[in-house]
Design an enzyme around this catalytic site. Structure first.
Site, PDB file in Angstrom:
ATOM      1  N   LEU A  67       9.581   1.638  -2.504  1.00 55.54           N
ATOM      2  CA  LEU A  67       8.246   2.116  -2.761  1.00 55.54           C
ATOM      3  C   LEU A  67       7.285   2.608  -1.644  1.00 55.54           C
ATOM      4  O   LEU A  67       7.459   1.736  -0.783  1.00 55.54           O
ATOM      5  CB  LEU A  67       7.269   1.364  -3.557  1.00 55.54           C
ATOM      6  N   HIS A 123     -14.519  -8.565  -4.449  1.00 52.70           N
ATOM      7  CA  HIS A 123     -13.383  -8.007  -3.935  1.00 52.70           C
ATOM      8  C   HIS A 123     -12.058  -8.811  -3.453  1.00 52.70           C
ATOM      9  O   HIS A 123     -10.968  -8.499  -3.632  1.00 52.70           O
ATOM     10  CB  HIS A 123     -14.001  -7.688  -2.382  1.00 52.70           C
ATOM     11  N   ASP A 174     -12.129   0.397  -8.978  1.00 51.78           N
ATOM     12  CA  ASP A 174     -13.639   0.326  -8.674  1.00 51.78           C
ATOM     13  C   ASP A 174     -14.162  -0.613  -9.723  1.00 51.78           C
ATOM     14  O   ASP A 174     -13.240  -0.948 -10.922  1.00 51.78           O
ATOM     15  CB  ASP A 174     -14.202   1.764  -9.349  1.00 51.78           C
TER      16      ASP A 174
HETATM   17  C1  IPE Z   1     -14.651   4.943  -4.580  1.00 49.04           C
HETATM   18  O1  IPE Z   1     -15.805   3.947  -5.329  1.00 49.04           O
HETATM   19  C2  IPE Z   1     -14.358   4.175  -3.449  1.00 49.04           C
HETATM   20  C3  IPE Z   1     -13.334   3.114  -3.532  1.00 49.04           C
HETATM   21  C4  IPE Z   1     -12.836   2.518  -4.726  1.00 49.04           C
HETATM   22  C5  IPE Z   1     -12.880   2.380  -2.275  1.00 49.04           C
HETATM   23  P1  IPE Z   1     -17.253   3.722  -5.079  1.00 49.04           P
HETATM   24  O2  IPE Z   1     -17.820   2.886  -5.953  1.00 49.04           O
HETATM   25  O3  IPE Z   1     -17.582   3.611  -3.590  1.00 49.04           O
HETATM   26  O4  IPE Z   1     -17.708   5.109  -5.696  1.00 49.04           O
HETATM   27  P2  IPE Z   1     -19.197   5.612  -6.034  1.00 49.04           P
HETATM   28  O5  IPE Z   1     -20.266   5.432  -5.158  1.00 49.04           O
HETATM   29  O6  IPE Z   1     -19.508   4.960  -7.472  1.00 49.04           O
HETATM   30  O7  IPE Z   1     -18.881   7.063  -6.566  1.00 49.04           O
HETATM   31  C1  IPE Z   2     -14.607  -0.952  -5.484  1.00 48.64           C
HETATM   32  O1  IPE Z   2     -15.594  -1.537  -6.138  1.00 48.64           O
HETATM   33  C2  IPE Z   2     -14.302  -1.494  -4.156  1.00 48.64           C
HETATM   34  C3  IPE Z   2     -14.955  -0.720  -3.009  1.00 48.64           C
HETATM   35  C4  IPE Z   2     -15.558   0.294  -3.174  1.00 48.64           C
HETATM   36  C5  IPE Z   2     -14.651  -1.044  -1.828  1.00 48.64           C
HETATM   37  P1  IPE Z   2     -17.200  -1.611  -6.128  1.00 48.64           P
HETATM   38  O2  IPE Z   2     -17.652  -2.628  -4.895  1.00 48.64           O
HETATM   39  O3  IPE Z   2     -17.472  -0.184  -5.651  1.00 48.64           O
HETATM   40  O4  IPE Z   2     -17.636  -2.232  -7.262  1.00 48.64           O
HETATM   41  P2  IPE Z   2     -18.960  -1.729  -8.165  1.00 48.64           P
HETATM   42  O5  IPE Z   2     -18.713  -0.338  -8.435  1.00 48.64           O
HETATM   43  O6  IPE Z   2     -20.133  -2.051  -7.330  1.00 48.64           O
HETATM   44  O7  IPE Z   2     -18.975  -2.351  -9.528  1.00 48.64           O
HETATM   45 MG    MG Z   3     -17.985   0.894  -7.123  1.00 52.39          MG
END
Ligand code: IPE
Ligand code: IPE
Ligand code: MG
Length: 249
Positions: free
Chosen positions: A139, A44, A27
């Site tokens: 793995l 990303h 995240d």
């Molecule tokens: C969780 O992250 C999903 C992934 C890392 C793929 P999100 O960014 O979607 O989760 P919330 O919305 O902060 O809970």
């Molecule tokens: C995690 O990063 C990747 C996915 C959920 C696909 P985010 O895109 O949720 O990044 P933040 O939480 O907005 O910083």
């Molecule tokens: Mg996120």
């Protein structure tokens, strides 16, 4: 003398075994991009590079199962531009990394419904990856994609209901086996350790059933900045923990 040395080792705390299965909620890509003042997709992209480095590190450390949360069932709420970009990155990842994954004898699994809603070229890349790594014995790298834990449990229970006679009781083992981590992907053991980056401290619908006795590690590091060294130090810290499973020590 020997007794003193043994006592010292004891005081330092003996290392517990390596985790067999480590799961990661990757995240913070969006906030990383925001902080840098660059488009979100660059976050990303950098996140994909971080993931590649963690797969290598986990393999080098001899971890048996690594699971990453790449795209949740709730992530469809994002703009079509962002979602499209994430899946384009997946296709690029397979193009550039599949050869190394095969050389490393890595077996890839997808946890989640990868036939539903996912763009055609991404489905083709997934199919190629699964087919060409299926027999590998190193793995086990699980990518949770279009994954939601509640949907996974409902799907599993419905599968069991359709296979069973009315009134037949189901067990915990039956439910475990019916999940994406169950029979269809070689019965992956429950995660020993779940790491979440970016300072958020929640599961966001990830491995709810499987996490019953998992240890958790949270770090403020945003996923694109998460380096193999930090991964290693989290594992080292995990190895100092006493796991009890409800039993008295
Ligand atoms: C969780 O992250 C999903 C992934 C890392 C793929 P999100 O960014 O979607 O989760 P919330 O919305 O902060 O809970
Ligand atoms: C995690 O990063 C990747 C996915 C959920 C696909 P985010 O895109 O949720 O990044 P933040 O939480 O907005 O910083
Ligand atoms: Mg996120």
């Amino acid at each position: 003398m020997v007794a003193i040395i043994i006592k010292r080792v004891g005081e330092m705390g003996e290392k517990k075994p390596m985790p067999v299965h480590v799961a990661v909620i990757m995240d913070g890509n969006g906030r990383w991009a925001e902080m840098k003042g660059v488009p979100k997709l660059l976050g990303h992209n950098q996140g994909t590079i971080a993931m590649e480095n963690i797969v290598r590190k986990a393999d080098d450390m001899g971890i048996r199962y690594l699971t990453v949360y790449a795209f949740s069932t709730e992530n469809w709420k994002r703009s079509s531009e962002e979602v499209g970009g994430i899946f384009r990155l997946l296709v690029k990842f397979v193009k550039t990394e599949l050869r190394e994954l095969k050389e490393r004898n890595v077996k890839v699994n997808i946890l989640g419904d990868w036939h539903d809603r996912i763009p055609e070229d991404a489905v083709a890349s997934i199919r190629e990856t699964l087919e060409s790594t299926q027999k590998n014995t190193g793995l086990v790298f699980n990518i949770a994609l279009n994954y939601g834990s509640r949907a996974e449990i409902v799907r599993g229970v419905n599968k069991l209901l359709s296979e069973r006679d009315r009134g037949e009781q189901i067990t915990e083992e039956d439910i475990s086996a019916s999940l994406f981590t169950g029979d269809e992907n070689g019965n992956i053991p429950d995660p020993d350790l779940i790491i979440r980056t970016s300072g958020e401290e929640r599961l966001s619908n990830f491995l709810l059933w499987q996490a019953a006795y998992s240890e958790f590690a949270f770090t403020d590091t945003l996923w694109p900045d998460f380096m193999p060294e930090e991964f290693e130090s989290i594992i080292e810290e995990y190895r100092t923990r006493e796991r009890r499973y409800g039993g008295r020590l």
